[in-house]
Design a protein around this motif. Structure first.
Motif, PDB file in Angstrom:
ATOM      1  N   ALA A 222     -10.049  18.988   6.645  1.00 25.04           N
ATOM      2  CA  ALA A 222      -9.060  18.078   7.210  1.00 25.04           C
ATOM      3  C   ALA A 222      -7.736  18.246   6.467  1.00 25.04           C
ATOM      4  CB  ALA A 222      -9.557  16.641   7.100  1.00 25.04           C
ATOM      5  N   ALA A 223      -6.652  18.186   7.173  1.00 25.66           N
ATOM      6  CA  ALA A 223      -5.281  18.299   6.646  1.00 25.66           C
ATOM      7  C   ALA A 223      -4.895  19.726   6.278  1.00 25.66           C
ATOM      8  CB  ALA A 223      -5.031  17.351   5.477  1.00 25.66           C
ATOM      9  N   GLU A 224      -5.761  20.694   6.529  1.00 19.43           N
ATOM     10  CA  GLU A 224      -5.389  22.084   6.241  1.00 19.43           C
ATOM     11  C   GLU A 224      -4.167  22.483   7.066  1.00 19.43           C
ATOM     12  OE1 GLU A 224      -7.284  26.571   6.719  1.00 19.43           O
ATOM     13  OE2 GLU A 224      -8.639  24.874   6.493  1.00 19.43           O
ATOM     14  N   GLY A 225      -4.151  22.080   8.334  1.00 20.70           N
ATOM     15  CA  GLY A 225      -3.022  22.395   9.204  1.00 20.70           C
ATOM     16  C   GLY A 225      -1.734  21.747   8.729  1.00 20.70           C
TER      17      GLY A 225
ATOM     18  N   VAL B 183       5.658  22.566  -4.181  1.00 21.09           N
ATOM     19  CA  VAL B 183       4.310  22.723  -3.613  1.00 21.09           C
ATOM     20  C   VAL B 183       3.404  21.598  -4.105  1.00 21.09           C
ATOM     21  CG1 VAL B 183       2.247  24.186  -3.606  1.00 21.09           C
ATOM     22  CG2 VAL B 183       4.500  25.209  -3.245  1.00 21.09           C
ATOM     23  N   ASP B 184       3.472  21.299  -5.400  1.00 18.74           N
ATOM     24  CA  ASP B 184       2.670  20.199  -5.952  1.00 18.74           C
ATOM     25  C   ASP B 184       3.008  18.880  -5.273  1.00 18.74           C
ATOM     26  OD1 ASP B 184       1.507  22.009  -7.656  1.00 18.74           O
ATOM     27  OD2 ASP B 184       2.396  21.201  -9.496  1.00 18.74           O
ATOM     28  N   GLU B 185       4.288  18.637  -5.004  1.00 15.66           N
ATOM     29  CA  GLU B 185       4.701  17.402  -4.336  1.00 15.66           C
ATOM     30  C   GLU B 185       4.136  17.313  -2.928  1.00 15.66           C
ATOM     31  OE1 GLU B 185       8.951  17.606  -4.650  1.00 15.66           O
ATOM     32  OE2 GLU B 185       8.962  16.888  -6.732  1.00 15.66           O
ATOM     33  N   VAL B 186       4.117  18.439  -2.204  1.00 19.88           N
ATOM     34  CA  VAL B 186       3.554  18.452  -0.849  1.00 19.88           C
ATOM     35  C   VAL B 186       2.066  18.123  -0.897  1.00 19.88           C
ATOM     36  CG1 VAL B 186       2.956  19.944   1.109  1.00 19.88           C
ATOM     37  CG2 VAL B 186       5.264  20.019   0.142  1.00 19.88           C
ATOM     38  N   VAL B 187       1.335  18.784  -1.786  1.00 19.63           N
ATOM     39  CA  VAL B 187      -0.106  18.548  -1.899  1.00 19.63           C
ATOM     40  C   VAL B 187      -0.371  17.098  -2.296  1.00 19.63           C
ATOM     41  CG1 VAL B 187      -2.230  19.190  -3.109  1.00 19.63           C
ATOM     42  CG2 VAL B 187      -0.619  20.969  -2.402  1.00 19.63           C
ATOM     43  N   SER B 188       0.393  16.588  -3.237  1.00 19.20           N
ATOM     44  CA  SER B 188       0.226  15.198  -3.674  1.00 19.20           C
ATOM     45  C   SER B 188       0.488  14.231  -2.528  1.00 19.20           C
ATOM     46  CB  SER B 188       1.170  14.884  -4.840  1.00 19.20           C
ATOM     47  OG  SER B 188       0.828  15.641  -5.970  1.00 19.20           O
ATOM     48  N   ALA B 189       1.508  14.494  -1.725  1.00 23.25           N
ATOM     49  CA  ALA B 189       1.832  13.620  -0.593  1.00 23.25           C
ATOM     50  C   ALA B 189       0.747  13.668   0.480  1.00 23.25           C
ATOM     51  CB  ALA B 189       3.182  14.008  -0.002  1.00 23.25           C
ATOM     52  N   VAL B 190       0.225  14.853   0.753  1.00 21.62           N
ATOM     53  CA  VAL B 190      -0.802  15.001   1.789  1.00 21.62           C
ATOM     54  C   VAL B 190      -2.094  14.297   1.383  1.00 21.62           C
ATOM     55  CG1 VAL B 190      -2.319  16.684   2.943  1.00 21.62           C
ATOM     56  CG2 VAL B 190       0.148  17.111   2.796  1.00 21.62           C
TER      57      VAL B 190
END
Length: 197
Positions: free
Chosen positions: A93-96, A48-55
């Motif tokens: 923004a980017a919530e989706g 999850v942290d990796e996804v948030v960091s990438a986004v």
């Protein structure tokens, strides 16, 4: 889309108070922002942290109580597997993108925007005002800029963020927001306070 109504409008209507003519603090409400809670499960935190960091293009904080900036956003570690993301706009923004990239078996993304009121206290006496009711060490060497605490004020849970040298933000549940506002204005009365725009 409907605009979020202020939970403290009746408190703001009372205006500021400067009994001695001095203004020690300014008190206000921040509007036009969103709050997302992103949570993983015990075994999926890293993913999850990796996804948030990438986004958002910024490593998320590892330590609870620490916030980092990612442009206009603030990424906050509020629990072992939980992040809060504060930013402009509603929806953010980017919530989706986050909702699409974090599968249900990995974690969840929940908007908390309508459940919180974001207050700001600013000025040379801000720390003195907060010290009257918050059971934490607010000394600048202990409670640094971009540090926050999930704490309490009387019977009310509040997230307290130090966002500048003499600036603090309080995220309170809407149901307690007016009570927190009334506490702030009462505690600030001896120093004098104005309402910020």
């Amino acid at each position: 889309m409907l605009e979020r109504a202020s939970a403290i409008e009746s408190g703001r209507a009372r205006g500021g108070r400067t009994p001695t003519g001095d203004v020690g603090v300014q008190i206000g409400e921040l509007r036009g922002w969103s709050l997302l809670q992103v949570a993983g499960f015990a075994g999926t935190r890293t993913r999850v942290d990796e996804v948030v960091s990438a986004v958002y293009g910024r490593a998320v904080p590892v330590r609870i109580g620490t916030a980092v900036h990612a442009g206009a956003l603030l990424l906050m570690r509020t629990g072992p597997e939980q992040l809060w993301i504060i930013g402009p706009g509603d929806p953010m923004a980017a919530e989706g993108v986050l909702r699409g990239d974090i599968a249900p078996g990995m974690g969840g993304v929940v908007s908390l925007s309508h459940s919180r009121t974001r207050l700001v206290l600013e000025g040379p006496k801000a720390r003195d005002v907060l010290a009257k009711g918050f059971p934490i060490d607010l000394h600048p060497h202990v409670f640094a800029i971009d540090q926050f605490a999930l704490t309490g004020l009387d019977h009310m849970p509040v997230l307290l963020l130090r966002s500048g040298p003499d600036r603090y933000e309080l995220l309170a549940m809407r149901t307690f927001a007016l009570t927190v506002w009334d506490w702030l204005t009462d505690a600030a009365l001896e120093f004098g306070y104005e309402l910020s725009a």
